[in-house]
Motif scaffolding. Structure first.
Motif, PDB file in Angstrom:
ATOM      1  N   ARG A 178       1.037  29.529  10.739  1.00 47.67           N
ATOM      2  CA  ARG A 178       0.004  29.072  11.656  1.00 47.67           C
ATOM      3  C   ARG A 178       0.628  28.671  12.985  1.00 47.67           C
ATOM      4  O   ARG A 178       1.807  28.372  13.057  1.00 47.67           O
ATOM      5  CB  ARG A 178      -0.738  27.865  11.083  1.00 47.67           C
ATOM      6  N   GLY A 179      -0.173  28.644  14.014  1.00 45.78           N
ATOM      7  CA  GLY A 179       0.286  28.186  15.319  1.00 45.78           C
ATOM      8  C   GLY A 179       1.299  29.096  15.961  1.00 45.78           C
ATOM      9  O   GLY A 179       2.190  28.627  16.644  1.00 45.78           O
ATOM     10  N   LYS A 180       1.177  30.392  15.722  1.00 45.08           N
ATOM     11  CA  LYS A 180       2.131  31.321  16.311  1.00 45.08           C
ATOM     12  C   LYS A 180       1.468  32.243  17.323  1.00 45.08           C
ATOM     13  O   LYS A 180       2.023  33.260  17.707  1.00 45.08           O
ATOM     14  CB  LYS A 180       2.788  32.151  15.197  1.00 45.08           C
ATOM     15  N   GLY A 181       0.250  31.905  17.705  1.00 47.41           N
ATOM     16  CA  GLY A 181      -0.481  32.738  18.654  1.00 47.41           C
ATOM     17  C   GLY A 181       0.010  32.539  20.080  1.00 47.41           C
ATOM     18  O   GLY A 181       0.894  31.724  20.348  1.00 47.41           O
ATOM     19  N   ARG A 213       0.851  23.024   4.272  1.00 45.02           N
ATOM     20  CA  ARG A 213       0.017  23.559   5.355  1.00 45.02           C
ATOM     21  C   ARG A 213       0.871  24.008   6.531  1.00 45.02           C
ATOM     22  O   ARG A 213       0.620  25.039   7.140  1.00 45.02           O
ATOM     23  CB  ARG A 213      -0.981  22.490   5.785  1.00 45.02           C
ATOM     24  N   LYS A 214       1.917  23.217   6.840  1.00 39.45           N
ATOM     25  CA  LYS A 214       2.799  23.545   7.964  1.00 39.45           C
ATOM     26  C   LYS A 214       3.630  24.783   7.675  1.00 39.45           C
ATOM     27  O   LYS A 214       4.011  25.508   8.579  1.00 39.45           O
ATOM     28  CB  LYS A 214       3.737  22.369   8.270  1.00 39.45           C
ATOM     29  N   SER A 215       3.961  24.987   6.386  1.00 37.68           N
ATOM     30  CA  SER A 215       4.822  26.116   6.043  1.00 37.68           C
ATOM     31  C   SER A 215       4.099  27.445   6.166  1.00 37.68           C
ATOM     32  O   SER A 215       4.736  28.481   6.295  1.00 37.68           O
ATOM     33  CB  SER A 215       5.358  25.958   4.619  1.00 37.68           C
ATOM     34  N   PRO A 251       0.828  -1.206   0.000  1.00 38.10           N
ATOM     35  CA  PRO A 251       0.000   0.000   0.000  1.00 38.10           C
ATOM     36  C   PRO A 251       0.867   1.262   0.000  1.00 38.10           C
ATOM     37  O   PRO A 251       1.914   1.298   0.663  1.00 38.10           O
ATOM     38  CB  PRO A 251      -0.826  -0.094   1.288  1.00 38.10           C
ATOM     39  N   SER A 252       0.445   2.241  -0.751  1.00 37.46           N
ATOM     40  CA  SER A 252       1.233   3.470  -0.819  1.00 37.46           C
ATOM     41  C   SER A 252       0.880   4.356   0.363  1.00 37.46           C
ATOM     42  O   SER A 252      -0.274   4.413   0.784  1.00 37.46           O
ATOM     43  CB  SER A 252       0.941   4.225  -2.116  1.00 37.46           C
ATOM     44  N   THR A 253       1.895   5.021   0.898  1.00 38.29           N
ATOM     45  CA  THR A 253       1.654   5.933   2.024  1.00 38.29           C
ATOM     46  C   THR A 253       1.123   7.244   1.488  1.00 38.29           C
ATOM     47  O   THR A 253       1.552   7.681   0.434  1.00 38.29           O
ATOM     48  CB  THR A 253       2.962   6.227   2.779  1.00 38.29           C
ATOM     49  N   PRO A 254       0.210   7.865   2.219  1.00 40.68           N
ATOM     50  CA  PRO A 254      -0.305   9.151   1.756  1.00 40.68           C
ATOM     51  C   PRO A 254       0.821  10.181   1.641  1.00 40.68           C
ATOM     52  O   PRO A 254       1.703  10.219   2.490  1.00 40.68           O
ATOM     53  CB  PRO A 254      -1.307   9.558   2.838  1.00 40.68           C
ATOM     54  N   SER A 255       0.781  10.975   0.608  1.00 42.89           N
ATOM     55  CA  SER A 255       1.804  11.989   0.385  1.00 42.89           C
ATOM     56  C   SER A 255       1.768  13.037   1.484  1.00 42.89           C
ATOM     57  O   SER A 255       0.696  13.470   1.901  1.00 42.89           O
ATOM     58  CB  SER A 255       1.566  12.663  -0.965  1.00 42.89           C
ATOM     59  N   ARG A 256       2.952  13.439   1.960  1.00 44.98           N
ATOM     60  CA  ARG A 256       3.029  14.470   2.996  1.00 44.98           C
ATOM     61  C   ARG A 256       3.205  15.864   2.386  1.00 44.98           C
ATOM     62  O   ARG A 256       3.411  16.839   3.098  1.00 44.98           O
ATOM     63  CB  ARG A 256       4.183  14.162   3.941  1.00 44.98           C
ATOM     64  N   GLY A 257       3.131  15.940   1.066  1.00 39.37           N
ATOM     65  CA  GLY A 257       3.320  17.225   0.387  1.00 39.37           C
ATOM     66  C   GLY A 257       2.323  18.271   0.826  1.00 39.37           C
ATOM     67  O   GLY A 257       2.690  19.402   1.133  1.00 39.37           O
TER      68      GLY A 257
END
Length: 147
Positions: free
Chosen positions: A70-73, A65-67, A54-60
């Motif tokens: 976000r999450g700087k509050g 989204r991480k780049s 099975p292929s792993t879902p792409s983390r692209g």
């Protein structure tokens, strides 16, 4: 050479999706001749047909989204939280107290007092020592730092 029937049967036998069925490109004639489940099972046993992992879902998408910013509050910040207003109040009060002491001792005249008082209000001085340095450099205090 149509191997779609064999691919569909192999997917069913191997219990995987059709996209995960690998067929040996060297033996396509043999696979296209297979029309029954028994034929496909024999080809699987011989290693002509295999199930791909099975292929792993792409983390692209996750990386994108991480780049983003976000999450700087304040909820994700670690370490002590300094109350900047409280720091400001403490700094200004100490500077004003010092100026009033100079004025009470008669070391600074009224005009200079108010000019420096307004500078304090404007946030010109970083600290009490910075205020003292300013007063000594501009020769606004008559006697050398006795307050």
């Amino acid at each position: 050479m149509d191997v779609s029937v064999a691919r569909r049967l192999a997917a069913s036998v191997l219990k995987v999706g059709e996209s995960r069925v690998w067929i040996d490109p060297e033996r396509l004639e043999e696979v296209s001749a297979a029309i029954t489940r028994e034929d496909v099972r024999r080809l699987i046993k011989d290693g002509v047909i295999k199930a791909l992992p099975p292929s792993t879902p792409s983390r692209g998408r996750l990386r994108i989204r991480k780049s983003k910013k976000r999450g700087k509050g304040p909820g994700s910040k670690k370490g002590p939280r300094i109350d900047e207003k409280a720091v400001w109040i403490a700094r200004v009060r100490s500077q004003r107290r010092y100026l009033k002491a100079l004025k009470a001792k008669g070391l600074i005249d009224r005009k200079s007092f108010w000019r420096v008082y307004k500078l304090v209000k404007g946030g010109t001085f970083r600290s009490l020592s910075h205020l003292k340095l300013y007063l000594s450099e501009h020769k606004l205090v008559k006697v050398k730092e006795s307050a």
